[in-house]
Design an enzyme around this catalytic site. Structure first.
Site, short mmCIF file in Angstrom:
data_model
loop_
_atom_site.label_atom_id
_atom_site.label_comp_id
_atom_site.label_asym_id
_atom_site.label_seq_id
_atom_site.Cartn_x
_atom_site.Cartn_y
_atom_site.Cartn_z
CB THR A 163 -0.49 2.44 -4.50
OG1 THR A 163 -0.71 1.27 -3.71
CG2 THR A 163 -0.97 3.67 -3.76
CD GLN A 166 -4.50 -9.32 -5.55
OE1 GLN A 166 -4.12 -10.43 -5.95
NE2 GLN A 166 -3.94 -8.71 -4.53
CB CYS A 181 -2.93 -2.54 3.08
SG CYS A 181 -2.56 -3.14 1.47
C1 LIG Z 1 -6.53 -4.87 -5.74
C2 LIG Z 1 -5.28 -4.15 -5.38
N1 LIG Z 1 -5.08 -2.90 -5.83
C3 LIG Z 1 -3.97 -2.21 -5.55
C4 LIG Z 1 -2.98 -2.74 -4.76
C5 LIG Z 1 -1.77 -1.93 -4.47
O1 LIG Z 1 -0.68 -2.34 -5.26
P1 LIG Z 1 0.82 -1.99 -4.87
O2 LIG Z 1 1.14 -2.83 -3.68
O3 LIG Z 1 1.63 -2.35 -6.06
O4 LIG Z 1 0.86 -0.52 -4.60
C6 LIG Z 1 -3.14 -4.03 -4.24
C7 LIG Z 1 -2.11 -4.62 -3.35
O5 LIG Z 1 -2.44 -5.32 -2.40
C8 LIG Z 1 -4.31 -4.76 -4.57
O6 LIG Z 1 -4.52 -6.00 -4.10
#
Ligand SMILES: Cc1ncc(COP(=O)(O)O)c(C=O)c1O
Length: 386
Positions: free
Chosen positions: A72, A175, A322
């Protein structure tokens, strides 16, 4: 009861070797990596070794790796750090919320955003990227692998378009990293975000590749950490864990570990689709990461399947962790033109290093009976069999 965890795209367990590598940095070697004394220098060299491992995983130079708190933050830094009001961004409708909601906020702040559509296989057409370019386009942001379907986007072609148009190119590779070869030079991206907890490092740590010479405004202001690209005392144990996980992930791409996962994923898909009626693989015709299966099991609600499988000890998901609990069908499947009914019965099975072929046996033995029970209760199914 046996527990089988098939939700590795949501998160993965920290590998024992990773935990072992981290352990000393919580206590004996607790120094601040910015301190000049020996305790600080021990922490500094651990951080720099981890940076080299992450750089090797991405085909980058270590000076181009910035440690973050995860995907994120990497995505937010890439978007908010590159554009200002009046700039245009090209992205896609299938991005993770970390990109989509950043883009929504940037629209409120006066940026223009084009959200490109995908085809029925979850693929973006690079020609659509080219056609969307405007004189004020500043940034293209297209994910490498989709978190729900695992579909890999044609990033090399998009990177070429970005380079020719002299537009910055960011990719969310959260991913993809550790599952397929990621090479920032081949992609020709300027920014690439990864997250540790998707490949057996802890949660709350990640990295952002920032190509040499790319001036990205930091999100946080403070000390001069990470060459002034990310202020805040480095989370040394987590960074060490990320480095170790990156090393193991890199080895896994060539030592057969990923091939083993790939074979288990293919076994799940082929068994389900050949032995259970009214099923199919979403995005199955596109290049994909080897660990992800997105399967539609028609005439049932995905959420009901998640609960029923959980009661049998199996952890799966309907899509992004999420947004689970959301009643809307997945925005990714809807963008692919999957009907709302198919989308509602779609599930994601995502494998990881800890899974064994016995896990797959157990899952494949339990799934048909759970599905049959739910289908019996489904008025739609009763209608379909007449
Ligand atoms: C494609 C993608 N981008 C970003 C994120 C966010 O990553 P983080 O959980 O490390 O903030 C995720 C997490 O599910 C994700 O699958």
């Amino acid at each position: 009861m046996r527990r089988v965890y098939l939700d590795n795209n949501a998160t993965t367990p920290v590998l024992p070797e990773v935990l072992e590598a981290m352990r000393p940095y919580f206590s004996e070697q607790f120094g601040n990596a910015s301190s000049i004394h020996q305790d600080g220098q021990q922490a500094r060299s651990a951080v720099e070794r981890a940076r080299e491992s992450v750089a090797a995983l991405l085909g980058a130079r270590s000076s181009e790796v910035v440690f973050t708190s995860g995907g994120t933050e990497g995505d937010n830094t890439s978007l908010f750090g590159m554009v200002k009001a009046g700039d245009h961004i090209i992205t896609t409708v299938i991005e993770h919320e970390a990109v989509l909601n950043s883009c929504k906020r940037l629209e409120q702040l006066g940026c223009e955003v084009t959200y490109l559509r995908v085809n029925g296989e979850c693929l973006v057409d690079p020609d659509d990227v080219r056609r969307a370019l405007r004189p004020n386009t500043k940034l293209i942001s297209v994910m490498m692998a989709n978190n729900e379907t695992g579909v890999l986007q044609p990033l090399e072609e998009i990177g070429k378009i970005a380079a020719e148009a002299d537009v910055y190119f960011h990719t969310d590779a959260v991913q993809a990293a550790g599952k397929v070869q990621v090479d920032v030079k081949a992609i020709r991206c300027d920014l690439l975000a990864i997250s540790g907890h998707k490949f057996h490092a802890p949660k709350g740590v990640g990295a952002l590749y920032v190509r040499k010479g790319t001036l990205v405004q930091p999100l946080f202001y403070g000390g001069k950490h990470e060459r002034s690209r990310r202020a805040g005392t480095e989370n040394v144990p987590a960074i060490v864990g990320l480095g170790k996980a990156a090393e193991i992930a890199r080895e896994g791409l060539t030592n057969g570990a990923m091939e083993r996962i790939h074979a288990m994923r293919d076994r799940i898909e082929s068994t389900v689709t050949s032995t259970i009626e009214a099923t199919g693989v979403n995005g199955g015709g596109a290049p994909r990461v080897p660990n992800t299966a997105n399967v539609h099991l028609d005439y049932v609600e995905g959420e009901a399947m998640v609960i029923a499988l959980d009661l049998k000890g199996i952890a799966v998901s309907t899509g992004a962790a999420c947004s689970s609990g959301a009643t809307e069908p997945s925005h990714v499947l809807m963008a692919m033109g999957v009907s709302p009914e198919h989308a509602r019965g779609s599930m994601r099975f995502s494998l990881g290093k800890m899974n064994t072929s016995e896990d797959v046996d157990y899952f494949l033995s339990v799934l048909p009976e759970v599905l049959a029970r739910l289908r019996e209760l489904s008025p739609m199914y009763a209608k379909s069999i007449g």
